[in-house]
Design an enzyme around this catalytic site. Structure first.
Site, PDB file in Angstrom:
ATOM      1  CB  CYS A  70      -0.980  -0.049   1.173  1.00  0.00           C
ATOM      2  SG  CYS A  70      -2.356   1.096   1.009  1.00  0.00           S
ATOM      3  CG  HIS A  73      -3.406  -3.746   3.238  1.00  0.00           C
ATOM      4  ND1 HIS A  73      -2.395  -3.066   3.873  1.00  0.00           N
ATOM      5  CD2 HIS A  73      -4.150  -2.801   2.611  1.00  0.00           C
ATOM      6  CE1 HIS A  73      -2.523  -1.760   3.646  1.00  0.00           C
ATOM      7  NE2 HIS A  73      -3.576  -1.571   2.877  1.00  0.00           N
ATOM      8  CD  GLU A  88      -0.591  -5.449   5.798  1.00  0.00           C
ATOM      9  OE1 GLU A  88      -0.633  -6.083   4.718  1.00  0.00           O
ATOM     10  OE2 GLU A  88      -0.855  -4.234   5.885  1.00  0.00           O
TER      11      GLU A  88
END
Lengths: 220, 80
Positions: free
Chosen positions: A86, A194, A196
Site C-alpha cells: 500500500c 494488504h 498482512e
C-alpha cells in the site's frame, strides 16, 4: 527469518505487519524508525501501509527520501527480499526501486474492501505458495492505488513476468488491472492489497498467510 | 530571489481530479469547458541571488522531490 518493519510518521499498518510476521515466524520483527540510517541484519524488510507524511505532495514522496531509505536501497540492492504494501508500494515507486507511480483512484473514491486478485506469477520468493493463475482475496484500503506507467514500461513488465498480482475487478483504474509488481531481480515486491491484514479467518480471511509462509521457506 | 514552480501532468496521463472539476463546472452552469487539468503551483523564496545557480538548485529540487517526472512536467519562473 529476521525481519525489519520500517515505521514512518503516520504509518498505520506497521503493527499489522509485525503481527503477521510474528505469527508465521515466531520472531518479533525489528521496528525501525524512518529517521534511522541503518537497518539491523535482516532477511526481509517491510515498508508498511499508512499515510506517511500525510500523503503531502504525493503519496510516498517524502518517505522515499527518509534517512532509512538509503539502507533499504542497500538491502534491496543485495538481492534481499523487500516488500512495500500500500503506502509502502507508493514509497518504492517514489524511491525508483520499482517503476511507475500510484495515482489518485480513477473514481476519486477511497476504496476499502476485500478484492479478488489473480496470481499472475507464482514463481517468486513471495508467491510460490499460491497457485499460478489462481484467485485469492485480500483487503485494499487506499485513495491512491491507480497504477500508471508508460506503455513501454507496462509491456516490459508483462513480458518479464513482473506483474505479480492483477485485480479480477479493477477497483481503482490501475493500468492493465495491475495490483502488484516485482523488480527485475525478483526481490522487491510492491502491492496495493494488504496480505498482512488477511492472516485471521475473522479478519480479512487467510489468503495473506501463504505469502509470509512462502517468504519464510524462501529465506531459510 | 523568488521562484514560481508550475507542476503539470504530462500529456496522456489521465487526470480524474481535473475531470471531476470539469464536471462540477458544468453542473453549476459554466458551459463550454472542454477540458480541465489540475496541477500544482509553488512559490519558493531562495537566499541565492545568482540566477543561474538558483535555477540549477530549483531544477534539482524538482527532479528530486517536487515533481515526479514519470507523470509530471515542471516549469520554473524566476524573478520578483
Amino acid at each position: 527469518m529476521k525481519t525489519a518493519v520500517v515505521v514512518f510518521p503516520a504509518s498505520n499498518c506497521d503493527r499489522d505487519a509485525a503481527v503477521a510476521v510474528e505469527k508465521v515466524t515466531g520472531a518479533k520483527p525489528a521496528m525501525v524508525w524512518h529517521g534511522d540510517r541503518d537497518l539491523p541484519e535482516v532477511d526481509l524488510v517491510i515498508l508498511p501501509g499508512g499515510f506517511s507524511y500525510g500523503d503531502y505532495l504525493r503519496s510516498g514522496a517524502m518517505a522515499s527520501l527518509s534517512p532509512i531509505m538509503e539502507a533499504v536501497k542497500r538491502h534491496a540492492g543485495r538481492g534481499k527480499p523487500t516488500i512495500g504494501i500500500c503506502n509502502g508500494f507508493q514509497v518504492l515507486t517514489e524511491a525508483a526501486l520499482l517503476p511507475g507511480v500510484l495515482m489518485r483512484n480513477a473514481n476519486l473514491l477511497f476504496v476499502c474492501k476485500s478484492v479478488p486478485l489473480i496470481v499472475e506469477n507464482n514463481n517468486t520468493k513471495f508467491t510460490h505458495n499460491y497457485s499460478q493463475g489462481g484467485t485469492i482475496s485480500l483487503p485494499v484500503a487506499h485513495h491512491d492505488g491507480n497504477y500508471f506507467a508508460d506503455d513501454d514500461t507496462l509491456d516490459r513488465l508483462e513480458d518479464e513476468g513482473q506483474v505479480v498480482f492483477r485485480y479480477a475487478d479493477n477497483p481503482n483504474g490501475s493500468a492493465r488491472d495491475i495490483a502488484g509488481i516485482i523488480n527485475k531481480g525478483g526481490n522487491v515486491l510492491g502491492m496495493m492489497p494488504h496480505p498482512e491484514r488477511a492472516i485471521e479467518p475473522q479478519l480479512g480471511g487467510l489468503d495473506g498467510l501463504p505469502m509470509f509462509e512462502g517468504l519464510l521457506e524462501a529465506v531459510n | 530571489m523568488k521562484a514560481r514552480i508550475h507542476i503539470t501532468l504530462k500529456n496522456g496521463v489521465l487526470d480524474p481530479q481535473g475531470k471531476a472539476i470539469q464536471s462540477a463546472l458544468g453542473a453549476i452552469g459554466f458551459d463550454g469547458v472542454d477540458d480541465v487539468r489540475q496541477g500544482k503551483f509553488m512559490e519558493i523564496e531562495l537566499a541565492e541571488t545568482d540566477e543561474t545557480k538558483a535555477r540549477s538548485t530549483l531544477e534539482a529540487m524538482c527532479e528530486k522531490l517536487l515533481a515526479n517526472t514519470v507523470i509530471e512536467n515542471y516549469a520554473i519562473d524566476l524573478g520578483d
